[in-house]
Design an enzyme around this catalytic site. Structure first.
Site, PDB file in Angstrom:
ATOM      1  CG  LEU A 102      55.204  -0.054 -52.788  1.00 31.05           C
ATOM      2  CD1 LEU A 102      54.071  -1.811 -51.945  1.00 31.05           C
ATOM      3  CD2 LEU A 102      55.980  -1.023 -54.009  1.00 31.05           C
ATOM      4  CG  ASP A 103      52.089   3.624 -57.719  1.00 37.74           C
ATOM      5  OD1 ASP A 103      51.351   2.674 -57.592  1.00 37.74           O
ATOM      6  OD2 ASP A 103      53.085   3.560 -58.682  1.00 37.74           O
ATOM      7  CE1 TYR A 104      44.480   4.781 -53.754  1.00 43.80           C
ATOM      8  CE2 TYR A 104      43.017   4.238 -56.654  1.00 43.80           C
ATOM      9  CZ  TYR A 104      43.645   4.530 -54.937  1.00 43.80           C
ATOM     10  OH  TYR A 104      41.833   4.396 -54.140  1.00 43.80           O
ATOM     11  CB  SER A 106      52.813  -0.102 -56.471  1.00 46.74           C
ATOM     12  OG  SER A 106      52.953   0.417 -58.684  1.00 46.74           O
ATOM     13  NE  ARG A 190      53.020   1.531 -60.980  1.00 51.01           N
ATOM     14  CZ  ARG A 190      51.088   0.695 -61.405  1.00 51.01           C
ATOM     15  NH1 ARG A 190      51.317   1.003 -62.561  1.00 51.01           N
ATOM     16  NH2 ARG A 190      50.914   0.305 -60.550  1.00 51.01           N
TER      17      ARG A 190
END
Length: 234
Positions: A102-104, A106, A190
């Site tokens: 999961l990105d930073y 999220s 996204r």
């Protein structure tokens, strides 16, 4: 006797595919002899396996569900020295790896494990394990945008697609959208919104396969039950 790549996966070293690449590259030794032939079998009890000269042992398999807060990275270390999700886990679980990312910015459900086969089943597109997200976006989102998502679209040379898309709520200021995806492409949710010039304010993963985030508090973890693990592997 088990195949060497399966042994590496069960030891949490790598997925079977990545293990095969290690073997072909000559990075794996059995009983002191380099093995570069796929299909080699080993005895987990008596054979000594090493990767890059470091002994490999099959550890007790762990399967952890974590509610990731925003502002953490999923890698073990970060070049910008940002905090990682591993700071939320017991120190003795340092051998675990995240299943996907999961990105930073999220948040939400992410699994950690030392089982390479489990990771492969959940991340490889051929298995099509679905993941559900809630996205809060700026402005009132038009229904036709959701149709574009489910039909699929090409953005930045990549085919992006949601299996399902549902408008949960909408006002002039913001909308909440539920999306279900199966491909697991890089930043796919996204990028879907970005392709329509829609700004994502919050992105939360709420379900992987049949496992829901539920009431797990942000920043907390729990181990998966045997039935939950089986439901993800079938």
């Amino acid at each position: 006797m088990v195949r060497l790549q399966k042994y590496l996966a069960e030891a949490g070293v790598a997925s079977r595919r990545a293990g095969e690449q290690m073997i072909v590259a000559g990075r794996v030794a059995v009983n002191g002899e380099t093995v570069a032939v796929l299909g080699t079998r080993v005895d987990p009890v008596h054979d000594r396996v090493a990767v890059d000269g470091q002994p490999v042992r099959v550890k007790r398999k762990l399967y952890v569900a974590l509610n990731k807060p925003p502002g953490l990275v999923c890698s073990r270390s970060d070049e910008f020295e940002r905090p990682t999700i591993f700071g939320l886990l017991p120190k003795e679980w340092g051998h675990l790896h995240s299943v996907g990312r999961l990105d930073y910015n999220s948040e939400g459900l992410i699994f950690l494990t030392n089982d390479g086969e489990f990771s492969l089943r959940l991340t490889h597109p051929r298995y099509g394990v679905r993941k559900k997200y809630l996205a809060t976006v700026e402005g009132k989102l038009a229904e036709e945008v959701l149709g574009k998502f489910t039909r699929g679209l090409v953005y930045q040379g990549d085919k992006l697609k949601a299996e399902k898309a549902r408008l949960v709520s909408a006002s002039q200021k913001q909308s909440v959208v539920e999306l279900e995806l199966a491909q697991g492409k890089y930043h796919e949710v996204r990028r879907l919104f970005e392709s329509q010039q829609v700004t994502v304010k919050r992105l939360q993963r709420v379900q992987i396969g049949k496992i829901k985030l539920g009431e797990l508090p942000q920043g907390k973890w729990r181990t998966l039950t045997e039935p939950e693990i089986k439901s993800l592997m079938c």
